[in-house]
Structures are given as structure tokens and as C-alpha cells.
Design a protein around this motif. Sequence first.
Motif, PDB file in Angstrom:
ATOM      1  N   SER A   1       1.028  -1.588  -2.949  1.00 61.34           N
ATOM      2  CA  SER A   1       0.394  -0.591  -2.077  1.00 61.34           C
ATOM      3  C   SER A   1      -0.743  -1.208  -1.271  1.00 61.34           C
ATOM      4  O   SER A   1      -0.876  -0.959  -0.067  1.00 61.34           O
ATOM      5  CB  SER A   1      -0.179   0.551  -2.921  1.00 61.34           C
ATOM      6  N   GLU A   2      -1.539  -2.043  -1.952  1.00 56.49           N
ATOM      7  CA  GLU A   2      -2.709  -2.615  -1.268  1.00 56.49           C
ATOM      8  C   GLU A   2      -2.263  -3.452  -0.066  1.00 56.49           C
ATOM      9  O   GLU A   2      -2.907  -3.456   0.987  1.00 56.49           O
ATOM     10  CB  GLU A   2      -3.531  -3.511  -2.204  1.00 56.49           C
ATOM     11  N   THR A   3      -1.133  -4.140  -0.230  1.00 53.90           N
ATOM     12  CA  THR A   3      -0.654  -4.969   0.890  1.00 53.90           C
ATOM     13  C   THR A   3      -0.196  -4.080   2.044  1.00 53.90           C
ATOM     14  O   THR A   3      -0.474  -4.362   3.210  1.00 53.90           O
ATOM     15  CB  THR A   3       0.502  -5.868   0.424  1.00 53.90           C
ATOM     16  N   LEU A   4       0.476  -2.979   1.716  1.00 52.52           N
ATOM     17  CA  LEU A   4       0.883  -2.034   2.775  1.00 52.52           C
ATOM     18  C   LEU A   4      -0.350  -1.535   3.518  1.00 52.52           C
ATOM     19  O   LEU A   4      -0.369  -1.455   4.756  1.00 52.52           O
ATOM     20  CB  LEU A   4       1.638  -0.844   2.170  1.00 52.52           C
ATOM     21  N   ASP A   5      -1.402  -1.231   2.759  1.00 55.81           N
ATOM     22  CA  ASP A   5      -2.652  -0.771   3.398  1.00 55.81           C
ATOM     23  C   ASP A   5      -3.191  -1.829   4.354  1.00 55.81           C
ATOM     24  O   ASP A   5      -3.550  -1.552   5.504  1.00 55.81           O
ATOM     25  CB  ASP A   5      -3.725  -0.470   2.328  1.00 55.81           C
TER      26      ASP A   5
END
Length: 419
Positions: A301-305
Motif C-alpha cells: 500500500s505504501e508504494t501505491l501511495d
Amino acid sequence: ATDQTSPGKTHNLRIDGSRLWASLMETAAFGGTPAGGINRLTLSPEDGQVRDWFRAACEAAGLEVGVDALGTQYALRRGRDMSRKPIACGSHLDTQPTGGKFDGILGVLAGLEVMRSLDDAGIETEAPLLLVNWTNEEGSRFAPAMMASAAYAGEFTTEEILAKRDAAGISVAEALDAIGCRGPEPVGGREIGAFVELHIEQGPILEAEGKTIGVVEGGQGIAWFDGTVTGFESHAGTTPMPRRRDALLGLAELALAVERIACAHAPSAVATMGEAVIGAPSRNVVPGQIRFTLDLRDPRSETLDAMETALQEAAAEIGTRRNLAFQIERIWRKEPVPFDTKLVAAVDAAAEALGHSRRRIISGAGHDACNLAGRVPTTMIFVPCKDGVSHNESESATPADCAAGADVLLHTLLALANA
Ligand code: HGY
Ligand code: MN
Ligand code: MN
Ligand code: MN
């Protein structure tokens, strides 16, 4: 039927691989293209044809077919104990415009083959079994992807989905009625005890490693965006280059920026600008407005953010420098989803017992299972596809791998239904 539920009685049971292959080739005619692919968009006439074929085949196999308000088809095989929630399998029958013969339909027809094989062997399971064709998994005609399974999982209301429109302005409700497949059941009305989806990997890993079965541990995160870039139409012959506000050149820079953003998070992140439509295109007019789409994915998720932030920053910088206006809106986000560890272990055990080579894997593609996992214990089984190619007319798989996947599905379902 004699008592055939004990594991020993079913240990040597195998599906009929040639019957499965024949069904795959027969249904490839619905929306078949001259290049050997399939163009069977959700709720198209071709989708209607394959749905009718599927209903008839299920009824011929003794299954009771129900349909919900979004057209999802549920085929029930009764079990000894009908008080138990059914153990479900299935996938989707719709395809991309440049789709192939296996994406989605393999999971549906392998489930049908499991039911046919249990019938042939006179085997009755404890829990009932359920085979599902989820409406609009691909999301190509109506966004988002995996639409009906998302509604089943409670992520959207039925009304929200029915109101969605395609590029021609046709609503899901109108498209359902056009092929007569809006059913009476409420979406999400059916309880499901567990869901197991067989699918081609749609990537290169299993083939590259010579593995027959992918034991899928989860699905990666997905974010979809709709965007417009606005410049200024002007004359192709008289507008000096420095005075242009060329929307296409701005979008070209953004596309390359998006590629750099994904590569900055290599090897997992991917990014795709799959649609770009120039408003009022003309050979001798500088493009003034373009509508486009973006699909960003990563297991974290953090990478998508981080990718979304970098995307907006890149658009702002290009827009300022080229005097263009970018408007980019996120229209859908699917968080990375882990599958049920007990079910993953059941797939592993079935593949082991059948003697198939295998490896753990995360799904790069989104699947209906990724939505079901939010509501019921869920997992997936992968088999290889040639060169890892999918969403391409040349998509292909082998009869042996399809049969291996269906056998793993059979024995996983038996283990869950007789537990
Ligand atoms: O886009 C996806 O991942 C899915 O195959 N429709
Ligand atoms: Mn699919
Ligand atoms: Mn697909
Ligand atoms: Mn999918």
C-alpha cells in the motif's frame, strides 16, 4: 450414491481433461476473433451467448442455477448436509477486447468439470458446492474491474453498480436488460463458506521456473485513475512550436514519467496508461484535450501511495512548464489482499498429493477472489500460460496444465467440503 465422501474413495479421482479442453475450445467460439483470440466484453451479445451455454451445461450436470441482480450466475450442487455453507469455485466469462481463451473462463469451466466428474463418480460431498460466474471481472467496458464480486463483498451497492455507464453512455442496468440476464436474487444474498478460484497466472514466473501449480498467497494492490490534459487547439501550419500548448506532448511526457515512477519501485511496481483519446482529433490541429486512464499496481500500500504522489507531482511540473492543465482523479483503489492461510495450505496439500511441481506466488492480476477474500475464506490456484502472456489474443495454455489445475481444484474442494 454410495458413501463416497471418505478421502480414500476419492483419492484417485481425476477430472476428465479432454472434456474440459473440449468445453474451452467450444466456448471460445463466443466472441472468437479471426486471430484466434476472444472479444467478449461484459454484457455484450457474445457474453449473453456464453452465459446461455453455461446455464445449459450446468443444468445438464444437475446443478441448480440462480442469478442475482447484477447477472452473476450461481450453480449449486447439493451436498449431504445442506445446512452447511457451500464451498464455492468459479471466475468470470467476460474478456478484454483483445482477450484469450483462458483468462477467467478456465476457472469457470474447470469448476464445471469438477461437478461433472463428481457426478460421473457418484460422489456426494458433505457441504454443497457452488460454481460462480461473476459479472464484469475485466472492467474494460464498465469500471471498476471485478465489479460484481466487489458488490457481493459489500464494497458497492447494487444501485451504484447499475448506474455505471460505458463509453457509449449505456448503463449496467440497460446492458443487463439488453441480454436479459438481470436476475431476481439480491447481490450478496448467498452465503459462501469458502471460495477457490483457478486462473492462468497471466505472468511468466511458473513457466520460467517449470512449475505446474501456483499456490497463490494473495493479490497485489491496484489504483485506477481517470485523467484529462487540456492545452489549446491551434493550426498545425501556422502555430510556431514555442507558442503551442500541445496536450499530446504533455501526455507523452507524463507517460514516460509514470514509467520512471514504476521503475523507481522495481521489481514489483507496474504502471500502465492503457487509454488515451484525443478529443476532436484532426491531422492538422494541435491536440487541445486528451482523456486518459492510469493503472498503478504494487504488493505494498505504501508504494501505491508513493506512486500516486509522484504521479501528481509529475503532472503539476509538466503542466506548469508546458502551460497545460492536468486533472487526474483516482476512481478506484484495491488494497493488497492476503488469502486465507488454511485454504492456501489446502491447495498446497492437494498439489503435493497429486505430485505437481508448485511454488508460492502473489497475483499480479486482480481477480474476483481478491474481493471475496474480504468476506469469506478465499484462495486461488494458478497454472502457467505461454510466455506469461494474457490480455492478448495469443494467450494460450496446455491441456495438461489446465487438467492439472482442475485436479488441484477438485481435491481442494473435496477437502474443504468434507472437512
Ligand atoms: O486487471 C486485472 O488485473 C484483471 O485481470 N481484470
Ligand atoms: Mn481474469
Ligand atoms: Mn483479465
Ligand atoms: Mn482478473
